[in-house]
Design a protein around this motif. Structure first.
Motif, PDB file in Angstrom:
ATOM      1  N   LEU A  98      21.763  60.297 -21.178  1.00  0.00           N
ATOM      2  CA  LEU A  98      22.912  61.099 -22.163  1.00  0.00           C
ATOM      3  C   LEU A  98      22.793  62.496 -21.683  1.00  0.00           C
ATOM      4  CD1 LEU A  98      21.666  59.750 -25.359  1.00  0.00           C
ATOM      5  CD2 LEU A  98      23.848  59.306 -24.225  1.00  0.00           C
ATOM      6  N   ALA A 151      26.510  64.281 -20.750  1.00  0.00           N
ATOM      7  CA  ALA A 151      26.986  65.458 -21.330  1.00  0.00           C
ATOM      8  C   ALA A 151      27.413  66.531 -20.450  1.00  0.00           C
ATOM      9  CB  ALA A 151      25.742  65.922 -22.293  1.00  0.00           C
ATOM     10  N   TRP A 166      32.283  62.803 -33.656  1.00  0.00           N
ATOM     11  CA  TRP A 166      31.395  61.769 -33.299  1.00  0.00           C
ATOM     12  C   TRP A 166      31.961  60.182 -33.521  1.00  0.00           C
ATOM     13  CZ3 TRP A 166      26.204  63.550 -35.937  1.00  0.00           C
ATOM     14  CH2 TRP A 166      25.528  64.402 -34.989  1.00  0.00           C
ATOM     15  N   HIS A 195      30.696  60.402 -28.500  1.00  0.00           N
ATOM     16  CA  HIS A 195      29.298  60.321 -28.864  1.00  0.00           C
ATOM     17  C   HIS A 195      28.312  61.414 -28.901  1.00  0.00           C
ATOM     18  CE1 HIS A 195      29.090  55.605 -28.041  1.00  0.00           C
ATOM     19  NE2 HIS A 195      30.203  55.934 -28.293  1.00  0.00           N
ATOM     20  N   ILE A 196      28.831  62.312 -28.051  1.00  0.00           N
ATOM     21  CA  ILE A 196      28.177  63.719 -27.837  1.00  0.00           C
ATOM     22  C   ILE A 196      28.972  64.876 -28.316  1.00  0.00           C
ATOM     23  CG2 ILE A 196      26.901  65.256 -26.243  1.00  0.00           C
ATOM     24  CD1 ILE A 196      26.514  62.540 -24.555  1.00  0.00           C
ATOM     25  N   LEU A 207      19.582  66.563 -27.858  1.00  0.00           N
ATOM     26  CA  LEU A 207      19.528  66.333 -26.444  1.00  0.00           C
ATOM     27  C   LEU A 207      18.932  67.428 -25.851  1.00  0.00           C
ATOM     28  CD1 LEU A 207      22.411  63.994 -25.696  1.00  0.00           C
ATOM     29  CD2 LEU A 207      20.256  63.485 -26.344  1.00  0.00           C
ATOM     30  N   TYR A 214      23.529  64.415 -30.109  1.00  0.00           N
ATOM     31  CA  TYR A 214      23.936  62.893 -29.915  1.00  0.00           C
ATOM     32  C   TYR A 214      24.061  62.312 -31.332  1.00  0.00           C
ATOM     33  CZ  TYR A 214      23.513  57.692 -28.647  1.00  0.00           C
ATOM     34  OH  TYR A 214      23.691  56.488 -28.740  1.00  0.00           O
TER      35      TYR A 214
END
Length: 740
Positions: free
Chosen positions: A394, A398, A424, A428-429, A459, A469
Motif C-alpha cells: 500500500l 500511494a 474513500w 482507497h488511500i 500507512l 488507508y
C-alpha cells in the motif's frame, strides 16, 4: 626444393643450397645442440648458380658446424643465419604490425586503464594512425574516393566474413562481426529522445521583444527584493509588491522552500495573485512587471488587473481566450485528479508542487452537525489488521498518487474527516500534505485525530505527509445505510417475536405457580439468562484457574529461593572456617609496659614534621603484615617520624590500625589526621630506638594477607545476598497466605 637436397654418403651432413630468395629469413627453424649449419656451395654449380666468393672478412665468411647423425656432408651457413639459443633474442620493434604482431596486441599494448573510456579513446587514435601507415606503405589499399576511415570491429580479429551495411546514418553489423569491448548488444528499435520545446511565458506572448529585453536588463541589476517565506505568497507579500510598484515598475521576489524547488509553479502563483507579469527569473528569484496601465491604489481583482495588462498597446492575447484554454489544458493525470477532487472543498492555490491542486483542509468546516464515525463491518474470514507485506504494497501504491488535501491545524477536523470519507468511496488511500511555515503544527496529533474520526489505518506519518488507508472493514455510505436498516429491521422482528411469546405463555398458564415458573420458558429472556449464567461460570472457572496457577508459581519460586539461601549459608560456613584458619596463623605482640612518654609540645612538633614529609608508607587492601613493619623500620632508619596513609573509610578501623602499628613496631603514636587522599597516621620511633635484626615472624606474609582480604570481601558479599534471599522468602510466604 626437393631436387636441391642431397645426402652425402661420406658425411652425416644435410646439404642445403644457397638461394637468394630465402635470404630474408633463416632456412632452418630448429637446430640440434652442438650442431653447426653449413650451406653447401658444391650443389650450386649443378643448378647453374655461381657460388658466392669467399670474403676476406671473417665475420661474413660461412660457418661450418657439426651435423646430425643422419646428415651426410658439411653445412655452410652465413653468420647472420645462425640461431643462438643461449642468448635471449630481443624482439625488434617495428612501426607496422603486419609481419611481427597480431592486430589486437598492437592496439592494446601499452594502454593503461583497462576498458575505460580513456583507454578506448587511445585505442581508437592508434587505429587511425595504423590506417594511415598502411595506406602509405601499400598503394593497393588506396581507393579513388578518399573517405573518412571507418574501422570494422571484426577486422581486428581477422574476420573475413564480416560485412558492414550502411543504413541511413547508422551501421548495421552482419552475423560474423564481433563487438568491441565497449559496445553493448542493442535489442529492438532505439528511438532518439526528442528535446521538448520551451513553453512560451505570458510576458513573452504579450510584451514586445525589445521592451522585454530592456526589462530583463534592468531586472538583472536589481539588488532589493521581497522575501517569500515557507508560508508562500501571502497577502503581506502581495501588499509589499504593490507598495514597490508605486515607485518602480518592477518588483523582485526571492523564494524559500518549498516554492524555490518549483519555480514554474511559483511563477503561476505570483502572476495569479498580483496580476503582473514575470519577466525575469534566475534560480530562486522572480521579477514581476506591473503592466502598462497600472493605476496607483487600484484594488481591483487580479483578473481585472490582468485584463488591463492585456489591453495595452503591445497586447497580442485576450483574457477570454486564456480562460478557455485553461479548461482544455492539462494532462490526463491532472484531469482525472481534478475529477476525483471535485466537490470535496476549495482548492489550495499556494500549492508548491505541479498541478493538480489539492483541497485546502483549513477552509473546510471545523464542526459538522450530526457527524459520527462510519459503520464498519469486516468480511467473513478476513482480518482487519494489515500484514507487513500488505503495508509495504500500500505504501508503494500511494507513492505516485496525487496529494488530495493540505492541512495546517491540529484539531477540529470533522470537515476534513467527512471529505476523506467521501474520497474513500472512490479511492482507497487518502494523501494529506502538511503546510509549510505554519507554527505549532503536530503531525502526531493530526494523525490521531483523523484516525479517531474516520477509523482508518495510518500507512505513513512524518512532518511532510499523512497517508490514511480506509481499511478492509470500510463500508461506503450507501452500503452502511443498508446494513443499518437491516439491523434495525432484525431488532424489530426480535421484539415482535418476544412479545408474541409472552402473550402465549400468559394465556395457557394453568396455575399461578406454573405461570410463575414458565413465564419465561422458551423465550429469548430464558436464553439470555442461561447465557449469562454460563458466562459467569466460565469467568469463575477462569479466576480459579488463575489463582491456582499463581499459587503454583509462588510455591515454585519459594522453593528456589530457599534452595539458594541454603547454598549461601553453606558457602558462608566455608568462608568462616578459612578465616579462622588464617587468624590462627599469626599472633599479635604484647604491648610494652615501660612505654616512653612524650609531652604535648613534642607531639605537636612531631605532627607538623610528619605532615610536611613527602615520603610516606601507603597501606593497601592487605592491611598490616610483616612487610609493612619492615617498611616502617626502613623509614625510621633515616628519620625519626614516619607517615602511614590508609584508605579505610570509618574512623574506628583507622584507629584500630594505628594501635596495631604502634604495638607491632614499638613506636609511639603521635596523631591521626584526615587528608584528601585518606587518613595519615604519624608514628615516632622514640628516643631509645633500636632497629631489629630480624623481620617479624608472628605476622602474616604478603600472600596470606591478600588471601585474607579477598576472603573477608567474599564473606561480606555472601552475607549481603543471604539477607536479600531471606527478605524475598518472607515476601513470597506473605503472598501465598493472601492467595489461600
Amino acid at each position: 626444393m626437393s631436387a636441391n637436397l642431397s645426402f652425402c654418403a661420406l658425411s652425416n651432413t644435410l646439404n642445403f643450397p644457397y638461394n637468394p630468395v630465402f635470404n630474408r629469413k633463416p632456412i632452418l627453424h630448429f637446430l640440434f645442440p652442438k650442431a653447426k649449419i653449413i650451406a653447401s656451395s658444391r650443389l650450386d654449380h649443378r643448378d647453374g648458380i655461381e657460388p658466392k666468393k669467399q670474403e676476406t672478412n671473417h665475420s661474413n665468411s660461412a660457418i661450418k658446424a657439426p651435423t646430425a647423425p643422419w646428415m651426410k656432408g658439411p653445412l655452410l651457413v652465413e653468420p647472420n643465419q645462425v640461431l643462438h639459443f643461449s642468448k635471449r633474442r630481443r624482439r625488434r620493434k617495428d612501426s607496422t604490425f603486419i609481419e611481427n604482431e597480431t592486430p589486437d596486441k598492437a592496439l592494446t599494448s601499452k594502454v593503461s586503464g583497462g576498458r575505460g573510456k580513456k583507454a578506448m579513446n587511445k585505442i581508437f587514435h592508434r587505429i587511425e594512425k595504423l590506417q594511415e601507415i598502411v595506406d602509405l606503405e601499400e598503394e593497393s589499399w588506396e581507393t579513388e574516393e578518399k573517405e573518412k576511415f571507418k574501422f570494422t570491429p571484426g577486422a581486428l580479429w581477422g574476420d573475413k566474413d564480416s560485412d558492414l551495411e550502411e543504413i541511413g546514418e547508422g551501421l548495421k553489423f552482419g552475423k560474423g562481426i564481433r563487438r568491441m569491448p565497449w559496445q553493448k548488444e542493442e535489442e529492438g528499435i532505439v528511438i532518439k529522445r526528442m528535446n521538448t520545446e520551451k513553453a512560451m511565458t505570458a510576458a513573452e506572448a504579450i510584451l514586445d521583444r525589445e521592451f522585454l529585453e530592456r526589462l530583463r536588463d534592468k531586472s538583472a541589476r536589481m539588488r532589493k527584493w521581497v522575501k517569500v517565506n515557507k508560508a508562500g505568497v501571502t497577502q503581506d507579500v502581495v501588499n509589499q509588491v504593490r507598495l514597490i510598484w508605486r515607485t518602480d515598475e518592477l518588483a523582485m521576489l526571492k523564494f524559500d522552500v518549498p516554492l524555490c524547488r518549483n519555480m514554474a509553479r511559483a511563477r503561476e502563483i505570483v502572476e495569479m495573485k498580483t496580476g503582473g507579469l514575470v519577466v525575469w527569473s534566475k534560480e530562486d528569484a522572480l521579477v514581476v512587471y506591473r503592466g502598462h496601465n497600472y493605476q496607483l491604489g487600484f484594488n481591483a481583482s487580479p483578473k481585472k488587473r490582468r485584463n488591463l495588462v492585456d489591453d495595452g498597446p503591445n497586447s497580442s492575447l485576450s483574457g477570454g481566450g486564456e480562460e478557455e484554454s485553461v479548461s482544455i489544458d492539462g494532462s490526463l493525470y491532472e484531469r482525472e485528479a481534478d475529477r476525483l477532487l471535485d466537490g470535496l472543498g476549495p482548492r489550495f492555490v499556494d500549492w508548491w508542487y505541479p498541478k493538480p491542486l489539492p483541497v485546502d483542509a483549513d477552509l473546510l468546516p471545523e464542526v459538522v452537525p450530526g457527524f459520527r464515525p462510519p459503520l464498519r463491518r469486516c468480511p467473513p474470514d478476513v482480518r482487519s489488521q494489515l500484514t507487513d507485506h500488505e503495508l509495504t504494497y500500500l505504501r508503494k501504491l500511494a507513492r505516485p498518487l496525487p496529494t488530495h488535501f493540505v492541512l495546517g491545524r491540529n484539531r477540529k477536523l470533522q470537515g476534513l474527516a467527512e471529505a476523506v470519507l467521501k474520497l474513500w468511496e472512490k479511492c482507497h488511500i487518502a494523501k494529506i500534505a502538511l503546510k509549510w511555515g505554519v507554527p505549532n503544527t503536530d503531525n502526531e496529533q493530526m494523525a490521531s485525530e483523523l484516525k479517531r474520526l474516520t477509523g482508518g489505518i495510518i500507512l505513513l506519518r512524518n512532518k511532510f505527509l499523512i497517508i490514511l488507508y480506509r481499511g478492509k472493514d470500510f463500508l461506503p455510505s450507501q452500503v452502511a445505510t443498508l446494513v443499518a436498516e437491516r439491523e434495525a429491521l432484525l431488532m424489530r422482528h426480535q421484539f415482535h417475536e418476544e412479545s408474541a411469546r409472552l402473550e402465549t405463555t400468559e394465556i395457557f398458564s394453568a396455575t399461578y405457580e406454573t405461570s410463575v415458573n414458565s413465564d419465561i420458558l422458551g423465550t429469548l429472556s430464558e436464553f439470555q439468562l442461561f447465557t449469562d449464567y454460563a458466562k459467569q461460570e466460565v469467568r469463575n472457572d477462569e479466576v480459579k484457574i488463575q489463582m491456582e496457577t499463581q499459587k503454583a508459581r509462588l510455591e515454585k519460586e519459594l522453593r528456589n529461593q530457599e534452595w539458594k539461601l541454603f547454598m549461601l549459608k553453606k558457602k558462608i560456613e566455608t568462608s568462616v572456617k578459612v578465616l579462622e584458619k588464617l587468624d590462627s596463623a599469626w599472633e599479635p605482640s604484647e604491648q610494652d609496659e615501660d612505654k616512653e612518654i612524650i609531652t604535648e609540645e613534642e607531639k605537636e612538633c612531631l605532627r607538623s614534621i610528619g605532615l610536611k614529609m613527602d615520603g610516606s608508607l601507603v597501606l593497601g587492601r592487605r592491611g598490616v603484615y610483616g612487610g609493612v613493619i619492615e617498611g616502617l623500620h626502613q623509614h625510621w632508619k633515616h628519620r625519626e617520624v614516619a607517615k602511614v596513609i590508609t584508605m579505610q573509610k570509618t574512623f574506628s578501623q583507622v584507629l584500630q590500625t594505628a594501635q596495631f602499628l604502634e604495638v607491632e613496631s614499638g613506636g609511639i603514636l603521635v596523631s591521626i589526621d584526615k587528608l584528601k587522599e585518606g587518613h595519615a597516621i604519624i608514628l615516632y620511633r622514640g628516643k631509645n630506638y633500636k632497629r631489629p635484626k630480624l623481620a617479624p615472624q608472628n605476622l602474616l606474609t604478603k600472600r596470606e594477607a591478600l588471601f585474607k582480604s579477598l576472603e573477608m570481601q567474599r564473606l561480606g558479599s555472601l552475607k549481603f545476598y543471604a539477607n536479600q534471599k531471606e527478605q524475598a522468602i518472607l515476601d513470597l510466604k506473605r503472598k501465598l497466605k493472601e492467595c489461600t
